[in-house]
Design a protein around this motif. Structure first.
Motif, mmCIF file in Angstrom:
data_model
loop_
_atom_site.group_PDB
_atom_site.id
_atom_site.type_symbol
_atom_site.label_atom_id
_atom_site.label_comp_id
_atom_site.label_asym_id
_atom_site.label_seq_id
_atom_site.Cartn_x
_atom_site.Cartn_y
_atom_site.Cartn_z
ATOM 1 N N GLY A 8 45.051 42.180 28.970
ATOM 2 C CA GLY A 8 44.758 42.936 30.178
ATOM 3 C C GLY A 8 45.950 43.546 30.881
ATOM 4 N N SER A 17 45.103 48.336 40.623
ATOM 5 C CA SER A 17 44.611 47.010 40.271
ATOM 6 C C SER A 17 44.625 46.806 38.760
ATOM 7 C CB SER A 17 43.177 46.818 40.768
ATOM 8 O OG SER A 17 43.102 46.924 42.176
ATOM 9 N N ARG A 19 43.257 43.465 35.880
ATOM 10 C CA ARG A 19 42.722 42.121 35.707
ATOM 11 C C ARG A 19 43.244 41.551 34.397
ATOM 12 N NH1 ARG A 19 36.697 39.444 35.143
ATOM 13 N NH2 ARG A 19 36.804 40.315 33.040
ATOM 14 N N SER A 21 43.277 38.433 31.638
ATOM 15 C CA SER A 21 42.387 37.404 31.112
ATOM 16 C C SER A 21 43.181 36.436 30.265
ATOM 17 C CB SER A 21 41.289 38.036 30.255
ATOM 18 O OG SER A 21 40.507 38.946 31.003
ATOM 19 N N PHE A 65 46.025 38.765 45.041
ATOM 20 C CA PHE A 65 45.612 38.289 43.724
ATOM 21 C C PHE A 65 44.527 37.232 43.886
ATOM 22 C CE2 PHE A 65 49.837 39.066 41.236
ATOM 23 C CZ PHE A 65 49.866 40.364 41.697
ATOM 24 N N THR A 66 43.618 37.202 42.910
ATOM 25 C CA THR A 66 42.562 36.192 42.903
ATOM 26 C C THR A 66 42.460 35.583 41.518
ATOM 27 O OG1 THR A 66 41.314 37.403 44.587
ATOM 28 C CG2 THR A 66 40.131 35.723 43.331
ATOM 29 N N SER A 68 40.359 33.091 38.954
ATOM 30 C CA SER A 68 39.006 32.571 38.791
ATOM 31 C C SER A 68 38.836 32.051 37.377
ATOM 32 C CB SER A 68 37.964 33.659 39.096
ATOM 33 O OG SER A 68 38.088 34.741 38.198
ATOM 34 N N TYR A 77 40.890 34.144 34.735
ATOM 35 C CA TYR A 77 41.213 35.524 35.058
ATOM 36 C C TYR A 77 42.179 35.586 36.242
ATOM 37 C CZ TYR A 77 36.904 35.989 32.410
ATOM 38 O OH TYR A 77 35.941 35.881 31.446
ATOM 39 N N GLN A 79 42.778 38.563 38.925
ATOM 40 C CA GLN A 79 42.531 39.890 39.480
ATOM 41 C C GLN A 79 43.682 40.232 40.405
ATOM 42 O OE1 GLN A 79 39.956 42.137 38.906
ATOM 43 N NE2 GLN A 79 41.191 43.517 40.162
ATOM 44 N N ASN A 81 45.215 43.034 42.876
ATOM 45 C CA ASN A 81 44.973 44.230 43.678
ATOM 46 C C ASN A 81 46.202 44.577 44.499
ATOM 47 O OD1 ASN A 81 42.275 44.228 42.760
ATOM 48 N ND2 ASN A 81 41.614 42.931 44.465
#
Length: 121
Positions: A8, A17, A19, A21, A65-66, A68, A77, A79, A81
């Motif tokens: 990714g 952005s 993402r 993985s 950032f997130t 998950s 993951y 994410q 942004n």
């Protein structure tokens, strides 16, 4: 032995952005993301536990950032942004059996090969 494969990464303009993985061949206690820019030490970005989904973020990415997970797929993951040029680095997925609230790379047992993220200004 746990194998980790990241994907990714890429080139994105500032403010954009991406993402990332990470596919894990098995589970440990916690999986994290680290990054390393040229000439700098590897630094902690975020981590999540497989059970309970307990999260932790570096101050530099908090709110942007997130992290998950998908337990059914053994995937984690990141994410990202509102990316900034200073986010440019090789991003690594890492896994640890440690239950300590650690952000040290040395406390992680398994590492992926890394994926390049480049943010242009």
């Amino acid at each position: 032995q746990v194998q980790l494969v990241e994907s990714g990464g890429g080139l994105v303009q500032a403010g954009g952005s991406l993402r990332l993985s990470c596919a894990a061949s098995g589970r440990t206690f916690k999986l994290g993301w680290f990054r390393q820019a040229p000439g700098k030490e590897r630094e902690f970005v975020a981590a999540i536990t497989w059970i309970g989904g307990i999260l932790r973020y570096a101050d530099s990415v908090q709110g942007r950032f997130t992290i998950s997970r998908d337990n059914a797929k053994n995937m984690v993951y990141l994410q990202m942004n509102s990316l900034k040029p200073e986010d440019t680095a090789v991003y690594y997925c890492a896994a640890t059996w440690s239950m300590a609230a650690t952000t040290l790379a040395d406390d992680y047992d398994y590492w992926g090969q890394g994926t390049q993220v480049t943010v242009s200004s």
